[in-house]
Motif scaffolding. Structure first.
Motif, PDB file in Angstrom:
ATOM      1  N   TYR A 134      39.398   8.517  22.693  1.00 30.40           N
ATOM      2  CA  TYR A 134      38.596   9.590  22.094  1.00 30.40           C
ATOM      3  C   TYR A 134      39.344  10.602  21.287  1.00 30.40           C
ATOM      4  O   TYR A 134      38.662  10.996  20.007  1.00 30.40           O
ATOM      5  CB  TYR A 134      37.958  10.311  23.469  1.00 30.40           C
ATOM      6  CG  TYR A 134      37.145  11.522  22.956  1.00 30.40           C
ATOM      7  CD1 TYR A 134      35.913  11.291  22.590  1.00 30.40           C
ATOM      8  CD2 TYR A 134      37.514  12.823  22.870  1.00 30.40           C
ATOM      9  CE1 TYR A 134      34.955  12.349  22.285  1.00 30.40           C
ATOM     10  CE2 TYR A 134      36.752  13.824  22.627  1.00 30.40           C
ATOM     11  CZ  TYR A 134      35.483  13.703  22.043  1.00 30.40           C
ATOM     12  OH  TYR A 134      34.648  14.745  21.914  1.00 30.40           O
ATOM     13  N   ALA A 135      40.549  11.072  21.856  1.00 34.68           N
ATOM     14  CA  ALA A 135      41.359  12.042  21.085  1.00 34.68           C
ATOM     15  C   ALA A 135      41.528  11.456  19.861  1.00 34.68           C
ATOM     16  O   ALA A 135      41.660  12.483  18.631  1.00 34.68           O
ATOM     17  CB  ALA A 135      42.584  12.280  21.891  1.00 34.68           C
ATOM     18  N   THR A 136      42.281  10.352  19.562  1.00 37.13           N
ATOM     19  CA  THR A 136      42.584   9.827  18.332  1.00 37.13           C
ATOM     20  C   THR A 136      41.426   9.883  17.455  1.00 37.13           C
ATOM     21  O   THR A 136      41.578  10.123  16.228  1.00 37.13           O
ATOM     22  CB  THR A 136      43.006   8.477  18.770  1.00 37.13           C
ATOM     23  OG1 THR A 136      44.274   8.548  19.566  1.00 37.13           O
ATOM     24  CG2 THR A 136      43.553   7.764  17.294  1.00 37.13           C
ATOM     25  N   PHE A 137      40.183   9.237  17.807  1.00 34.10           N
ATOM     26  CA  PHE A 137      39.012   9.253  16.837  1.00 34.10           C
ATOM     27  C   PHE A 137      38.675  10.443  16.609  1.00 34.10           C
ATOM     28  O   PHE A 137      38.515  10.794  15.168  1.00 34.10           O
ATOM     29  CB  PHE A 137      37.857   8.644  17.703  1.00 34.10           C
ATOM     30  CG  PHE A 137      36.561   8.963  16.985  1.00 34.10           C
ATOM     31  CD1 PHE A 137      36.176   7.867  15.783  1.00 34.10           C
ATOM     32  CD2 PHE A 137      35.566   9.677  17.384  1.00 34.10           C
ATOM     33  CE1 PHE A 137      34.976   8.065  15.271  1.00 34.10           C
ATOM     34  CE2 PHE A 137      34.421   9.837  16.853  1.00 34.10           C
ATOM     35  CZ  PHE A 137      34.210   9.270  15.788  1.00 34.10           C
ATOM     36  N   ARG A 138      38.893  11.683  17.310  1.00 32.02           N
ATOM     37  CA  ARG A 138      38.386  13.129  17.015  1.00 32.02           C
ATOM     38  C   ARG A 138      39.266  13.629  15.973  1.00 32.02           C
ATOM     39  O   ARG A 138      38.865  14.208  15.185  1.00 32.02           O
ATOM     40  CB  ARG A 138      38.067  13.828  18.119  1.00 32.02           C
ATOM     41  CG  ARG A 138      36.828  13.378  18.771  1.00 32.02           C
ATOM     42  CD  ARG A 138      35.502  13.937  18.077  1.00 32.02           C
ATOM     43  NE  ARG A 138      35.502  15.415  18.084  1.00 32.02           N
ATOM     44  CZ  ARG A 138      35.154  16.180  16.712  1.00 32.02           C
ATOM     45  NH1 ARG A 138      35.088  15.809  15.617  1.00 32.02           N
ATOM     46  NH2 ARG A 138      35.085  17.337  16.878  1.00 32.02           N
TER      47      ARG A 138
ATOM     48  N   PHE B 116      41.360  20.542  19.286  1.00 31.48           N
ATOM     49  CA  PHE B 116      42.167  19.509  18.809  1.00 31.48           C
ATOM     50  C   PHE B 116      42.384  19.846  17.115  1.00 31.48           C
ATOM     51  O   PHE B 116      43.108  18.990  16.448  1.00 31.48           O
ATOM     52  CB  PHE B 116      41.199  18.277  18.778  1.00 31.48           C
ATOM     53  CG  PHE B 116      41.047  17.665  20.045  1.00 31.48           C
ATOM     54  CD1 PHE B 116      42.040  17.745  21.017  1.00 31.48           C
ATOM     55  CD2 PHE B 116      39.982  16.663  20.283  1.00 31.48           C
ATOM     56  CE1 PHE B 116      41.713  17.038  22.021  1.00 31.48           C
ATOM     57  CE2 PHE B 116      39.899  16.133  21.653  1.00 31.48           C
ATOM     58  CZ  PHE B 116      40.856  16.383  22.585  1.00 31.48           C
ATOM     59  N   TYR B 117      41.875  20.873  16.661  1.00 30.21           N
ATOM     60  CA  TYR B 117      42.117  21.337  15.332  1.00 30.21           C
ATOM     61  C   TYR B 117      42.752  22.617  15.201  1.00 30.21           C
ATOM     62  O   TYR B 117      42.504  23.261  14.074  1.00 30.21           O
ATOM     63  CB  TYR B 117      40.538  21.264  14.538  1.00 30.21           C
ATOM     64  CG  TYR B 117      40.282  19.930  14.258  1.00 30.21           C
ATOM     65  CD1 TYR B 117      40.301  19.403  13.099  1.00 30.21           C
ATOM     66  CD2 TYR B 117      39.660  19.065  15.255  1.00 30.21           C
ATOM     67  CE1 TYR B 117      39.885  18.113  12.768  1.00 30.21           C
ATOM     68  CE2 TYR B 117      39.130  17.684  15.008  1.00 30.21           C
ATOM     69  CZ  TYR B 117      39.440  17.313  13.761  1.00 30.21           C
ATOM     70  OH  TYR B 117      38.803  15.958  13.414  1.00 30.21           O
ATOM     71  N   SER B 118      43.391  23.174  16.363  1.00 32.63           N
ATOM     72  CA  SER B 118      43.901  24.510  16.239  1.00 32.63           C
ATOM     73  C   SER B 118      45.306  24.521  16.237  1.00 32.63           C
ATOM     74  O   SER B 118      45.926  23.829  17.047  1.00 32.63           O
ATOM     75  CB  SER B 118      43.327  25.473  17.526  1.00 32.63           C
ATOM     76  OG  SER B 118      43.959  26.640  17.409  1.00 32.63           O
ATOM     77  N   PRO B 119      46.110  25.123  15.206  1.00 31.34           N
ATOM     78  CA  PRO B 119      45.417  25.766  14.135  1.00 31.34           C
ATOM     79  C   PRO B 119      45.251  24.749  12.985  1.00 31.34           C
ATOM     80  O   PRO B 119      45.976  23.833  12.644  1.00 31.34           O
ATOM     81  CB  PRO B 119      46.663  26.766  13.792  1.00 31.34           C
ATOM     82  CG  PRO B 119      47.782  25.975  14.120  1.00 31.34           C
ATOM     83  CD  PRO B 119      47.483  25.180  15.333  1.00 31.34           C
ATOM     84  N   CYS B 120      44.018  25.084  12.318  1.00 26.54           N
ATOM     85  CA  CYS B 120      43.606  24.212  11.157  1.00 26.54           C
ATOM     86  C   CYS B 120      44.612  24.384   9.760  1.00 26.54           C
ATOM     87  O   CYS B 120      44.552  25.655   9.419  1.00 26.54           O
ATOM     88  CB  CYS B 120      42.280  24.490  10.888  1.00 26.54           C
ATOM     89  SG  CYS B 120      41.510  22.796  10.112  1.00 26.54           S
TER      90      CYS B 120
ATOM     91  N   TRP C 107      44.120  11.281   5.241  1.00 30.17           N
ATOM     92  CA  TRP C 107      43.443  10.916   6.584  1.00 30.17           C
ATOM     93  C   TRP C 107      44.238  10.652   7.659  1.00 30.17           C
ATOM     94  O   TRP C 107      43.937  11.061   8.776  1.00 30.17           O
ATOM     95  CB  TRP C 107      42.637   9.771   6.017  1.00 30.17           C
ATOM     96  CG  TRP C 107      43.432   8.405   5.791  1.00 30.17           C
ATOM     97  CD1 TRP C 107      43.805   7.820   4.691  1.00 30.17           C
ATOM     98  CD2 TRP C 107      43.859   7.402   6.841  1.00 30.17           C
ATOM     99  NE1 TRP C 107      44.622   6.887   5.002  1.00 30.17           N
ATOM    100  CE2 TRP C 107      44.591   6.493   6.343  1.00 30.17           C
ATOM    101  CE3 TRP C 107      43.669   7.443   8.204  1.00 30.17           C
ATOM    102  CZ2 TRP C 107      45.290   5.373   6.890  1.00 30.17           C
ATOM    103  CZ3 TRP C 107      44.359   6.410   8.949  1.00 30.17           C
ATOM    104  CH2 TRP C 107      45.204   5.316   8.312  1.00 30.17           C
ATOM    105  N   PHE C 108      45.737  10.240   7.072  1.00 31.14           N
ATOM    106  CA  PHE C 108      46.424   9.907   8.382  1.00 31.14           C
ATOM    107  C   PHE C 108      47.222  10.969   9.091  1.00 31.14           C
ATOM    108  O   PHE C 108      48.076  10.881  10.037  1.00 31.14           O
ATOM    109  CB  PHE C 108      47.398   8.598   8.037  1.00 31.14           C
ATOM    110  CG  PHE C 108      48.212   9.071   6.818  1.00 31.14           C
ATOM    111  CD1 PHE C 108      49.385   9.945   7.003  1.00 31.14           C
ATOM    112  CD2 PHE C 108      47.953   8.825   5.597  1.00 31.14           C
ATOM    113  CE1 PHE C 108      50.218   9.998   5.930  1.00 31.14           C
ATOM    114  CE2 PHE C 108      48.718   8.855   4.603  1.00 31.14           C
ATOM    115  CZ  PHE C 108      49.696   9.574   4.577  1.00 31.14           C
ATOM    116  N   LEU C 109      46.873  12.255   8.580  1.00 27.41           N
ATOM    117  CA  LEU C 109      47.728  13.492   9.090  1.00 27.41           C
ATOM    118  C   LEU C 109      46.638  14.278   9.692  1.00 27.41           C
ATOM    119  O   LEU C 109      45.702  14.734   8.996  1.00 27.41           O
ATOM    120  CB  LEU C 109      48.570  14.224   8.131  1.00 27.41           C
ATOM    121  CG  LEU C 109      49.594  13.592   7.258  1.00 27.41           C
ATOM    122  CD1 LEU C 109      50.260  14.586   6.353  1.00 27.41           C
ATOM    123  CD2 LEU C 109      50.660  13.362   8.669  1.00 27.41           C
TER     124      LEU C 109
END
Length: 272
Positions: free
Chosen positions: A45-49, A67-71, A92-94
């Motif tokens: 799940y985490a990898t997908f998100r 999962f997106y902090s800090p963006c 996309w891979f980062l």
């Protein structure tokens, strides 16, 4: 003259030799199986998100998934980057949270409880007591790559800084109600509950217990550190529980933010 004493040889580390695959008749394989399934479900799940790079920010209420902090990518949604962004978009891979996620992953990967969990469930070293493992040799954590587990204490410091950032994300969202003032919604409570449990997991870490009370010759001369060590020790006894609970709350928090950000759900407002 007396002969010098013989030089002791280093003990040979070997696993207990079992003739049968297992000496147990109970369902010893159930705990390792559920552990492996639980870890695999979270990682999947985490990898997908993390690489979806969408539905991570609710601008109306300032909800940002952990999962997106800090963006940091220049492609981050306006307002979601607390410290600003780099002057380019990430491929996309980062992950957008390129700074925090690797340290959080390594903090959990080298965690004392998680080592026990995936050593048994995935590496099968050993899968259970009185069950033969497939490995012939045993070197412990004295060689590569497992010698890197000793870096856990340093990943703990990084996890503390990231927990402070997650705390800021949770608290600042209360200042973004409908009219730009104080407001409380279900998302605020989920973010706050998640960060409290993350602190419980981080502070219950064995490294934290050592930082607080380690290297002291006498607790009597350091009463405040002794009280802190006692409190952390109580948390440490529940470290395994917090390790699993926080995996669930991270998924729940991220899923709620994703559903609200995508318009699937409307945030339940309790005040303003």
């Amino acid at each position: 003259m007396t002969a010098p004493p013989p030089v002791p040889r280093e003990p040979v580390l070997e696993r207990a030799r079992l003739g049968a695959r297992t000496l147990r008749r109970d369902r010893w394989w159930v705990p390792p199986l559920f552990t492996a399934l639980g870890l695999a479900a979270f990682v999947g799940y985490a990898t997908f998100r993390v690489f979806q790079q969408d539905h991570y920010w609710v601008a109306d209420y300032h909800y940002l998934t952990p999962f997106y902090s800090p963006c940091l990518s220049a492609a981050c949604a306006p307002g979601s980057a607390v410290f600003g962004t780099l002057p380019f978009e990430f491929p996309w891979f980062l992950p957008y949270a390129l700074v925090s996620l690797p340290f959080l992953l390594l903090f959990r990967f080298t965690c004392y409880y998680y080592r026990k969990a995936y050593y048994r469930a995935i590496w099968q070293a050993p899968p259970a007591c009185a069950v033969r493992e497939p490995h012939r040799r045993y070197t412990g954590e004295s060689r590569l790559p497992l010698i890197g587990q000793n870096l856990h204490r340093y990943f703990f410091y990084a996890a503390v800084l990231i927990s402070l950032l997650n705390t800021y994300d949770a608290l600042v969202s209360f200042a973004h109600g409908h009219n730009g003032g104080f407001g409380v919604g279900l998302g605020n409570l989920i973010l706050l509950g998640n960060v409290i449990l993350l602190w419980c997991y981080t502070l219950s870490c064995h490294s934290c217990r050592h930082v607080v009370g380690g290297r002291l010759r006498s607790f009597r001369r350091h009463p405040l550190r002794y009280r802190a060590w006692t409190w952390v020790s109580h948390l440490n006894a529940r470290h395994m529980a917090f390790a699993w609970i926080t995996l669930g709350t991270l998924v729940l928090t991220d899923l709620y933010v994703a559903l609200v950000a995508s318009g699937t759900l409307t945030d339940v407002r309790l005040f303003n």
